[in-house]
Design an enzyme around this catalytic site. Structure first.
Site, mmCIF file in Angstrom:
data_model
loop_
_atom_site.group_PDB
_atom_site.id
_atom_site.type_symbol
_atom_site.label_atom_id
_atom_site.label_comp_id
_atom_site.label_asym_id
_atom_site.label_seq_id
_atom_site.Cartn_x
_atom_site.Cartn_y
_atom_site.Cartn_z
ATOM 1 N N ASP A 36 -6.105 -6.400 5.319
ATOM 2 C CA ASP A 36 -7.320 -6.024 4.384
ATOM 3 C C ASP A 36 -7.931 -7.129 4.232
ATOM 4 O O ASP A 36 -9.209 -7.307 4.419
ATOM 5 C CB ASP A 36 -6.620 -5.484 3.213
ATOM 6 C CG ASP A 36 -7.625 -4.657 2.455
ATOM 7 O OD1 ASP A 36 -8.946 -4.690 2.856
ATOM 8 O OD2 ASP A 36 -7.352 -4.225 1.210
ATOM 9 N N TYR A 80 0.752 -1.160 -0.111
ATOM 10 C CA TYR A 80 0.034 0.035 -0.070
ATOM 11 C C TYR A 80 0.937 1.302 0.148
ATOM 12 O O TYR A 80 0.120 2.266 -0.022
ATOM 13 C CB TYR A 80 -1.017 -0.152 1.126
ATOM 14 C CG TYR A 80 -1.957 -0.992 1.203
ATOM 15 C CD1 TYR A 80 -1.763 -2.448 1.220
ATOM 16 C CD2 TYR A 80 -3.388 -0.575 0.758
ATOM 17 C CE1 TYR A 80 -2.761 -3.235 1.178
ATOM 18 C CE2 TYR A 80 -4.287 -1.524 0.736
ATOM 19 C CZ TYR A 80 -4.094 -2.770 1.095
ATOM 20 O OH TYR A 80 -5.000 -3.792 0.597
ATOM 21 N N ASP A 128 -1.567 -18.098 5.227
ATOM 22 C CA ASP A 128 -2.665 -19.118 4.863
ATOM 23 C C ASP A 128 -3.076 -19.926 5.885
ATOM 24 O O ASP A 128 -4.514 -20.228 5.609
ATOM 25 C CB ASP A 128 -1.949 -19.777 3.636
ATOM 26 C CG ASP A 128 -0.354 -20.355 3.884
ATOM 27 O OD1 ASP A 128 0.157 -19.760 4.888
ATOM 28 O OD2 ASP A 128 -0.029 -21.157 3.194
ATOM 29 N N LYS A 135 3.435 -13.527 6.330
ATOM 30 C CA LYS A 135 3.873 -14.758 5.141
ATOM 31 C C LYS A 135 5.519 -14.534 5.170
ATOM 32 O O LYS A 135 6.081 -14.779 3.946
ATOM 33 C CB LYS A 135 3.251 -14.238 3.914
ATOM 34 C CG LYS A 135 3.369 -15.382 2.817
ATOM 35 C CD LYS A 135 2.573 -16.579 2.901
ATOM 36 C CE LYS A 135 2.512 -17.614 1.834
ATOM 37 N NZ LYS A 135 2.016 -18.952 2.255
#
Ligand code: NAD
Length: 414
Positions: free
Chosen positions: A302, A140, A278, A212
């Site tokens: 988000d 972002y 995940d 992640k």
């Protein structure tokens, strides 16, 4: 910012695009009504409209005038409807621009089920999670280089010359868009501090760092390291870090046991663990009750906040706050977008914006008004009179339009 003694407050507001006008109208009247009922005329809101998005462009030719930012800095609070951002070109996100201009680094999104809300789960009562999404960095940041732009070509030639091994990793070096994903120690640690402080003030027991880091080792992986550090160093008396506990076990050559969380809770400490994104998504659906507070990077946050929201009725009901805990500026907004597909047809659910308004009241210490708003919303939903998005998920409900739904909430606050 706590303003417990103030009797009047000025709240700047941005109506927003798409369904913004419809959901704002009801939100404003319910906020006013809740204040009137809670304080019997002793407190009052003065509303100050400020502009952003399409309405602003029509008025002054600018999507985000400097005056809007300055007014929010001056009054330190604000509430906004959704703002449209075109996909694949056009203006960059005004929402992101506002968060950056005011350095609103904490995006706080509570997701909690209450009786009457639809849910695909057998035990939706277990859903009570607060997401702390880092709001200023990650993809972002907007450091983007469209395929074949000058910056893109310069970056690629730099890579080719100085880092040929990395350059060779570009599967197709022609027509390739490039984005830069910055994750800093400073931004990672301040969101973690905010989450721990919030956990302490609200008697929460667990914080899960979502990242992640197995793939993006030096951004998402670093986020994991830096956020754990805050728990282990700055808040070592208040937190129990799974990472430290596991390392100790490994050092002692012991096998992994499953009692660490219980041990932490027994000691009255906040248990801090982490999950790869995940896995976190899978667990959010299969075992949402395992989550208490989530701290995560911008993009994960988000996605994850909409996924959690879908467990308790969807994005039409989940609120959101953007806060800088040092400057004390807070901008409260609907979690969802401008929903152009249902704009102007009286079908929008105003609850996300209303509950964000309730968060704003809590933020300034007007908790009685916040509580009345929440009660009015819950009672109305429990009566079975609901807007279209909830009606689609609730078999024994009756669909009402946005405007009528707002009138029913007012009746229930009375
Ligand atoms: P969206 O949230 O606007 O809509 C997704 C789906 O949810 C649509 O089917 C819509 O009808 C429905 N929906 C959303 N809010 C609803 C509500 N209150 N009541 C009933 N149904 C509702 O997401 P999108 O379509 O991906 O985005 C539309 C625009 O909004 C884009 O320009 C996007 O950039 C922008 N956006 C803005 C914000 C923000 O202002 N903070 C957040 C997300 C998206």
């Amino acid at each position: 910012m706590q303003k417990e003694e103030i009797s009047n407050v000025t709240i700047p507001f941005i109506v927003g695009d798409g369904i913004g006008a419809e959901i704002w109208k009801g939100t404003q009247s319910i906020m006013d009504y809740a204040v009137q009922m809670a304080y019997n005329g002793q407190r009052e809101v003065q509303w100050k409209e400020i502009y952003a998005g399409e309405k602003s462009y029509r008025q002054c030719g600018k999507y985000l005038p400097q005056e809007t930012i300055e007014t929010l800095q001056q009054y330190k609070i604000g509430i906004k409807g959704p703002l449209t951002t075109p996909v694949g070109g056009g203006i960059t996100s005004l929402n992101v621009a506002l968060r950056k201009a005011l350095d609103l680094y904490s995006c706080i999104r509570p997701v909690k089920w209450f009786s009457g809300l639809p849910s695909p789960l057998n035990h939706p009562e277990n859903v009570d999670v607060v997401i702390f999404r880092e709001n200023t960095e990650d993809i972002y940041a907007g450091i983007e280089f469209p395929a074949d732009s000058e910056g893109n070509l310069v970056l690629k030639s730099l890579l080719e010359e100085k880092f040929p091994f990395e350059y060779a990793k570009l599967r197709y070096s022609q027509d390739v868009g490039l984005d830069i994903k910055p994750i800093s120690k400073q931004a990672s640690q301040r969101i973690m501090r905010a989450a721990i402080q919030w956990a302490l003030s609200n008697q929460r027991q667990k914080i899960t760092i979502v990242h992640k880091g197995n793939i993006m080792k030096y951004t998402e992986g670093a986020f994991r390291t830096w956020t754990y550090e805050v728990a282990e160093q700055d808040f070592k008396d208040a937190c129990y870090s799974k990472r430290v506990w596991l390392n100790t076990l490994i050092e002692k050559g012991k096998v992994k046991a499953n009692s660490d969380k219980a041990k932490a809770i027994e000691k009255g400490k906040i248990y801090v663990d982490d999950l790869i994104a995940d896995n976190a998504f899978a667990k959010a659906i299969a075992n949402p009750g395992d989550f208490d507070i989530v701290v995560t990077t911008n993009l994960n946050g988000d996605y994850l906040s909409d996924a959690f929201a879908a467990l308790v009725g969807g994005i039409g009901i989940s609120p959101s706050a953007n806060i800088n805990h040092e400057t004390g500026v807070g901008l409260f907004e609907a979690n969802h977008g401008s929903a152009e597909d249902i704009a102007g047809v009286d079908k929008a659910n105003p609850c996300s914006l209303m509950l964000s308004g309730a968060m704003l009241f809590d933020f300034i210490g007007w908790s009685e008004a916040a509580s009345l708003m929440r009660t009015g919303i819950i009672m109305t939903i429990q009566s079975g009179n609901v807007p279209s998005d909830l009606h689609a998920q609730l078999s024994n409900s009756h669909e009402v339009g946005t405007a009528h739904f707002c009138e029913l909430i007012i009746d229930n606050i009375k």
